[in-house]
Enzyme design. Structure first.
Site, PDB file in Angstrom:
ATOM      1  N   LYS A  29      59.362   2.153   5.411  1.00  0.00           N
ATOM      2  CA  LYS A  29      58.679   2.937   4.373  1.00  0.00           C
ATOM      3  C   LYS A  29      58.668   2.224   3.030  1.00  0.00           C
ATOM      4  CE  LYS A  29      58.912   7.729   5.944  1.00  0.00           C
ATOM      5  NZ  LYS A  29      59.258   9.103   5.531  1.00  0.00           N
ATOM      6  N   LYS A  60      49.704   5.752  17.039  1.00  0.00           N
ATOM      7  CA  LYS A  60      50.125   7.146  17.062  1.00  0.00           C
ATOM      8  C   LYS A  60      49.152   8.019  16.263  1.00  0.00           C
ATOM      9  CE  LYS A  60      54.455   9.479  16.522  1.00  0.00           C
ATOM     10  NZ  LYS A  60      55.828   9.495  16.055  1.00  0.00           N
ATOM     11  N   LYS A 108      48.779  11.827  10.329  1.00  0.00           N
ATOM     12  CA  LYS A 108      48.093  12.521   9.239  1.00  0.00           C
ATOM     13  C   LYS A 108      47.617  11.542   8.192  1.00  0.00           C
ATOM     14  CE  LYS A 108      52.720  14.108   8.220  1.00  0.00           C
ATOM     15  NZ  LYS A 108      53.513  15.305   8.448  1.00  0.00           N
TER      16      LYS A 108
END
Ligand code: TRP
Length: 332
Positions: free
Chosen positions: A111, A194, A197
């Site tokens: 991240k 995957k 969103k």
């Protein structure tokens, strides 16, 4: 009785991948465990969140959990920031867990990316807050996907170190619950990625709030390949889009990939997609209309969350009192 804690981030519209991979499985857990389900807004702000969107997404996620079938009379559903014990215990655990342990967390590395110096301190300490979520309730079990396994290991190490350092047996070491039924749903535009969103194409996912026409359109446009569907599981080799659509069918019908192939092997994508659309609409339709009902008048939803927060705090308060005593904080 075994106690489950599970968290879900309020970071954007829930999609089919979240539903089939997580939320739907929670519905099954409520029969076997005492469950706390938490919308983790404190975790969400470890990366920037638009304030108005954070508020809206917090309600949306709570509504989706209820609409999917979590019974708020049998479980505790609440918002993380409504119980200050999470942040209180997280601070204490920041002083127990070691820098070296957190430096090994792969999610932080992913991240934060190349620009670690610019990541928030909260993003680095994120796993300690997650440990606090679990340990504040002395939860015994945590449902985890692949991506959260390492964080749960850290929670166990931290609980163990706290117990050792203070010579107590205060925290049970939480066990993972591996959900055999959790499906890994991929993007409708690329069967190797995957469903997410954050994908810029809305055609890559089916959102929990999509209506029947939108679901139909997205599945019709979903990427395929030129061959008919294979007759065997081995025939899916190198055909990620076919595998994904069959897996979606399998998950929605509570079946297996093999059963989906038995039914659709040799048929064309267009025939299969028609039936898949019908199934998706019949499963998601009632959930999305129930979500919309909660969101149209959030008073009922907010009341459920307020009750959940009070119930959660009633469970965490004695644990925090024990922790404070063990650590040596002067009694307030
Ligand atoms: N980190 C989890 C995720 O991103 C969410 C989460 C926060 C959680 N606290 C938790 C999951 C406690 C399980 C237990 O998916």
């Amino acid at each position: 009785m075994n106690r489950i804690f599970s968290g879900i981030q309020p970071t954007g519209n829930l999609h089919l991948g979240n539903y089939l991979g997580a939320v739907r499985n929670w519905v099954r857990l409520q029969n076997d465990y005492e469950c706390l389900f938490c919308v983790v807004d404190l975790h969400a702000i470890t990366v920037w969140q638009d304030p108005a969107e954070l508020t809206a997404h917090t309600r949306e996620v709570a509504a989706a959990v209820l609409a999917a079938g979590i019974d708020p009379r049998r479980n505790i559903l609440f918002v993380q920031s409504h119980n200050p014990d999470h942040a209180q215990l997280a601070w204490i655990l920041n002083c127990v867990a070691r820098m070296g342990w957190l430096n090994r967390m792969t999610q932080f590395k992913d991240k934060a990316g190349k620009n670690r110096e610019n990541a928030s301190v909260g993003l680095f300490a994120y796993p300690n807050l997650m440990s606090a979520d679990i340990l504040a309730y002395r939860a015994t079990h945590v449902p985890v996907g692949e991506d959260q396994k390492q964080h749960l290991e850290l929670a166990r190490d931290t609980a163990q170190k706290f117990n050792n350092d203070y010579g107590v047996d205060l925290f049970p070491l939480p066990e993972p619950v591996i959900l055999a039924t959790a499906a890994r749903i991929m993007s409708l535009r690329d069967g190797t990625k995957k469903m997410s969103k954050s994908d810029e194409s809305d055609y890559s996912r089916i959102n929990m709030t999509d209506d029947a026409d939108t679901i139909e359109l997205k599945l019709r446009k979903a990427k395929t390949d030129p061959l008919p569907l294979p007759d065997s599981v081995e025939g899916l080799e190198g055909r990620p889009e076919a595998a994904n659509l069959l897996d979606i069918w399998a998950a929605l019908s509570d079946g297996t990939r093999a059963a989906a192939i038995e039914r659709f092997g040799g048929r064309t994508f267009s025939e299969f997609k028609k039936e898949l659309t019908e199934l998706a609409v019949s499963v998601l339709g009632p959930i999305s209309s129930e979500m919309k009902r909660y969101l149209a008048d959030p008073a009922e939803l907010d009341a459920i969350l307020a009750k959940g927060a009070a119930d959660a705090r009633a469970l965490s308060a004695p644990v925090l009192a024990d922790v404070s005593k063990v650590v040596g904080f002067l009694k307030a």
